[in-house]
Design an enzyme around this catalytic site. Structure first.
Site, short mmCIF file in Angstrom:
data_model
loop_
_atom_site.label_atom_id
_atom_site.label_comp_id
_atom_site.label_asym_id
_atom_site.label_seq_id
_atom_site.Cartn_x
_atom_site.Cartn_y
_atom_site.Cartn_z
N ILE A 74 0.83 -1.18 0.14
CA ILE A 74 -0.06 0.04 -0.06
C ILE A 74 0.68 1.34 0.03
O ILE A 74 2.05 1.35 0.64
CB ILE A 74 -1.01 0.10 1.03
CG1 ILE A 74 -2.00 1.24 1.01
CG2 ILE A 74 -0.21 0.07 2.61
CD1 ILE A 74 -3.36 1.14 1.97
N ALA A 75 0.71 2.03 -0.90
CA ALA A 75 1.43 3.32 -1.09
C ALA A 75 0.68 4.69 -1.43
O ALA A 75 -0.18 4.48 -2.48
CB ALA A 75 2.46 3.25 -1.95
N GLU A 108 2.67 -7.20 6.64
CA GLU A 108 3.75 -6.95 7.49
C GLU A 108 4.10 -5.36 7.20
O GLU A 108 3.81 -4.84 6.05
CB GLU A 108 4.90 -7.96 6.65
CG GLU A 108 4.83 -9.46 7.21
CD GLU A 108 5.14 -10.29 6.08
OE1 GLU A 108 5.29 -9.74 4.97
OE2 GLU A 108 4.92 -11.60 6.15
N ASN A 113 8.53 1.80 10.96
CA ASN A 113 7.62 2.78 9.68
C ASN A 113 6.33 3.34 10.59
O ASN A 113 5.26 2.64 10.82
CB ASN A 113 6.92 1.71 8.78
CG ASN A 113 6.29 2.60 7.72
OD1 ASN A 113 6.02 3.69 7.66
ND2 ASN A 113 6.03 1.97 6.48
N TYR A 120 -2.32 1.78 10.49
CA TYR A 120 -3.00 0.45 10.80
C TYR A 120 -3.45 0.49 12.25
O TYR A 120 -4.42 -0.09 12.53
CB TYR A 120 -1.87 -0.63 10.52
CG TYR A 120 -1.43 -0.77 9.18
CD1 TYR A 120 -2.05 -0.51 8.11
CD2 TYR A 120 0.15 -0.98 8.91
CE1 TYR A 120 -1.40 -0.49 6.91
CE2 TYR A 120 0.69 -1.00 7.89
CZ TYR A 120 -0.05 -0.78 6.80
OH TYR A 120 0.28 -0.79 5.59
C1 LIG Z 1 1.80 4.65 4.91
C2 LIG Z 1 0.95 5.52 4.02
C3 LIG Z 1 0.59 4.67 2.81
C4 LIG Z 1 -0.09 6.56 4.48
O1 LIG Z 1 -0.65 7.34 3.47
P1 LIG Z 1 -1.25 8.79 3.57
O2 LIG Z 1 -2.10 8.74 2.16
O3 LIG Z 1 -0.37 9.81 4.00
O4 LIG Z 1 -2.15 8.38 4.74
P2 LIG Z 1 -3.27 9.31 5.35
O5 LIG Z 1 -3.05 10.77 5.13
O6 LIG Z 1 -4.87 8.78 5.01
O7 LIG Z 1 -3.09 9.16 6.90
C5 LIG Z 1 -3.76 8.30 7.63
C6 LIG Z 1 -3.19 8.16 9.12
O8 LIG Z 1 -1.53 7.48 9.00
C7 LIG Z 1 -0.91 7.95 10.12
N1 LIG Z 1 0.30 8.87 9.26
C8 LIG Z 1 0.34 9.11 8.03
N2 LIG Z 1 1.50 9.83 7.67
C9 LIG Z 1 2.22 10.04 8.92
C10 LIG Z 1 3.40 10.58 9.39
N3 LIG Z 1 3.97 11.02 8.56
N4 LIG Z 1 3.62 10.38 10.76
C11 LIG Z 1 2.74 9.74 11.42
N5 LIG Z 1 1.63 9.35 11.30
C12 LIG Z 1 1.32 9.23 9.87
C13 LIG Z 1 -1.87 9.04 10.92
O9 LIG Z 1 -2.43 8.23 11.94
C14 LIG Z 1 -2.85 9.30 9.85
O10 LIG Z 1 -3.90 9.70 10.38
P3 LIG Z 1 -4.15 11.28 10.77
O11 LIG Z 1 -3.82 12.13 9.58
O12 LIG Z 1 -5.39 11.50 11.20
O13 LIG Z 1 -3.42 11.63 12.00
C15 LIG Z 1 2.11 6.52 3.17
O14 LIG Z 1 3.09 7.13 4.22
C16 LIG Z 1 3.17 5.63 2.44
O15 LIG Z 1 2.86 5.47 1.04
N6 LIG Z 1 4.41 5.38 2.80
C17 LIG Z 1 5.41 4.84 2.15
C18 LIG Z 1 5.06 3.32 1.64
C19 LIG Z 1 4.57 2.50 3.17
O16 LIG Z 1 5.62 2.26 3.84
N7 LIG Z 1 3.50 1.60 2.81
C20 LIG Z 1 3.17 0.85 3.96
C21 LIG Z 1 4.22 -0.48 3.91
S1 LIG Z 1 3.75 -1.73 5.17
#
Ligand SMILES: CC(C)(COP(=O)(O)OP(=O)(O)OC[C@H]1O[C@@H](n2cnc3c(N)ncnc32)[C@H](O)[C@@H]1OP(=O)(O)O)[C@@H](O)C(=O)NCCC(=O)NCCS
Length: 149
Positions: A74-75, A108, A113, A120
């Site tokens: 997921i990204a 996983e 992270n 999650y």
């Molecule tokens: C994890 C990921 C998919 C989240 O995507 P996103 O579109 O930014 O997520 P959202 O904006 O919907 O945020 C959802 C929640 O995630 C958490 N979150 C997202 N980014 C965060 C950060 N930089 N620091 C802390 N919490 C964070 C928060 O709880 C957030 O909720 P909130 O905004 O109400 O506080 C993104 O950071 C990503 O693509 N990371 C790189 C790839 C990766 O690590 N994938 C997961 C592999 S297991």
């Protein structure tokens, strides 16, 4: 633009190049186009994406087998993060899994992270295991999380 204004789509082979581009931008160990193609073509494979202005801004790839699912990838594109897109995409996955009678979802995640773990945990996942040294670049444990559906 809010996540509501982004459209959820079922991803197909024509989206593979965009998925591979996101992989390269988002992961230290990106999946190749071939690996993504294999995941998408598998009978158990399911992929959902978020489109924004005609571009894929986030995607998720899952395997669904006998009532159990695994979230493989997921990204969200780094330019679109912290806008609720990842959460909306994850919720769309959970909804579709429930609709097709799935009972539990596993994944996983790197222990370090924090962003993904916060997402999650806030969506009801709980740690059920650990794989020591599972990731390579850099070497790190994977936590195994589960969510009942
Ligand atoms: C994890 C990921 C998919 C989240 O995507 P996103 O579109 O930014 O997520 P959202 O904006 O919907 O945020 C959802 C929640 O995630 C958490 N979150 C997202 N980014 C965060 C950060 N930089 N620091 C802390 N919490 C964070 C928060 O709880 C957030 O909720 P909130 O905004 O109400 O506080 C993104 O950071 C990503 O693509 N990371 C790189 C790839 C990766 O690590 N994938 C997961 C592999 S297991």
């Amino acid at each position: 633009m809010t996540p509501i204004e982004c459209g959820i789509v079922r991803l197909e082979s024509r989206h593979l190049a965009a998925m591979a581009r996101l992989e390269k931008k988002c992961f230290a160990e990106p999946w190749s186009l071939d690996m993504l193609e294999e995941g998408l073509a598998a009978p158990a494979g399911m992929a959902l994406g978020m489109m924004r202005e005609g571009e894929l801004c986030a995607y998720a790839l899952l395997l669904v087998v006998a009532g159990q699912a695994e979230l493989l990838r997921i990204a969200t594109d780094s330019a679109c993060r912290r806008q609720g897109i990842g959460r909306a995409l994850l919720r769309a996955c959970l909804e579709r899994l429930e609709q097709c009678g799935c009972r539990e979802l596993f994944l996983e995640v790197r222990e370090s992270n924090a962003a993904a773990r916060a997402l999650y945990e806030s969506e009801g996942f709980e740690q059920v295991g650990r794989r020591p040294g599972y990731y390579v670049l850099p070497k790190e444990d994977a936590l195994i999380l589960r969510r009942a559906l």
